[in-house]
Design a protein around this motif. Structure first.
Motif, PDB file in Angstrom:
ATOM      1  N   LEU A   9       0.365  -0.937   0.120  1.00 17.34           N
ATOM      2  CA  LEU A   9      -0.161  -0.153  -0.330  1.00 17.34           C
ATOM      3  C   LEU A   9       0.536   1.758  -0.638  1.00 17.34           C
ATOM      4  O   LEU A   9       0.178   2.383  -1.268  1.00 17.34           O
ATOM      5  N   GLN A  10       2.227   0.970   0.598  1.00 18.70           N
ATOM      6  CA  GLN A  10       2.727   2.416   1.159  1.00 18.70           C
ATOM      7  C   GLN A  10       3.067   2.729  -0.913  1.00 18.70           C
ATOM      8  O   GLN A  10       3.779   3.103  -0.918  1.00 18.70           O
ATOM      9  N   ALA A  11       3.852   1.227  -1.521  1.00 21.63           N
ATOM     10  CA  ALA A  11       4.458   1.711  -2.509  1.00 21.63           C
ATOM     11  C   ALA A  11       3.601   1.713  -3.343  1.00 21.63           C
ATOM     12  O   ALA A  11       4.012   3.458  -4.020  1.00 21.63           O
ATOM     13  N   LYS A  12       2.578   1.622  -3.310  1.00 23.85           N
ATOM     14  CA  LYS A  12       1.052   2.715  -4.201  1.00 23.85           C
ATOM     15  C   LYS A  12       0.979   3.434  -3.751  1.00 23.85           C
ATOM     16  O   LYS A  12       0.585   4.598  -5.152  1.00 23.85           O
ATOM     17  N   HIS A  13       1.163   4.139  -2.551  1.00 22.35           N
ATOM     18  CA  HIS A  13       0.705   5.602  -2.664  1.00 22.35           C
ATOM     19  C   HIS A  13       1.666   6.570  -2.807  1.00 22.35           C
ATOM     20  O   HIS A  13       1.690   7.402  -3.495  1.00 22.35           O
ATOM     21  N   LEU A  42      -6.100   9.538  -0.681  1.00 18.27           N
ATOM     22  CA  LEU A  42      -6.167   9.167   1.001  1.00 18.27           C
ATOM     23  C   LEU A  42      -7.221   7.784   1.016  1.00 18.27           C
ATOM     24  O   LEU A  42      -6.785   7.565   2.382  1.00 18.27           O
ATOM     25  N   GLN A  43      -7.661   6.695  -0.156  1.00 15.24           N
ATOM     26  CA  GLN A  43      -8.698   5.498   0.144  1.00 15.24           C
ATOM     27  C   GLN A  43      -7.458   4.955   0.365  1.00 15.24           C
ATOM     28  O   GLN A  43      -7.430   4.152   1.804  1.00 15.24           O
ATOM     29  N   ILE A  44      -6.180   4.837   0.710  1.00 15.92           N
ATOM     30  CA  ILE A  44      -4.306   3.863   1.032  1.00 15.92           C
ATOM     31  C   ILE A  44      -4.877   3.786   2.064  1.00 15.92           C
ATOM     32  O   ILE A  44      -3.949   3.519   2.962  1.00 15.92           O
TER      33      ILE A  44
END
Length: 51
Positions: A9-13, A42-44
């Protein structure tokens, strides 16, 4: 397993942050695209905080 999910998730953010910067630096930024990217970020962020 949770940390792997959070890391993903952090990588996607981070990727969305880069897309946002790229879009904002264009000569004619697309405000609709900017808002969509911000919403995804924001969702992530909320999902990361929930873990």
């Amino acid at each position: 397993m949770e940390s792997t999910h959070v890391a993903a998730l952090q990588a996607k953010h981070h990727g969305l942050e880069q897309r946002l910067r790229d879009e904002m630096n264009r000569p004619a930024p697309d405000n609709v695209a900017i808002q969509a990217i911000k919403k995804q970020k924001l969702q992530i962020k909320q999902e990361i905080a929930a873990n």
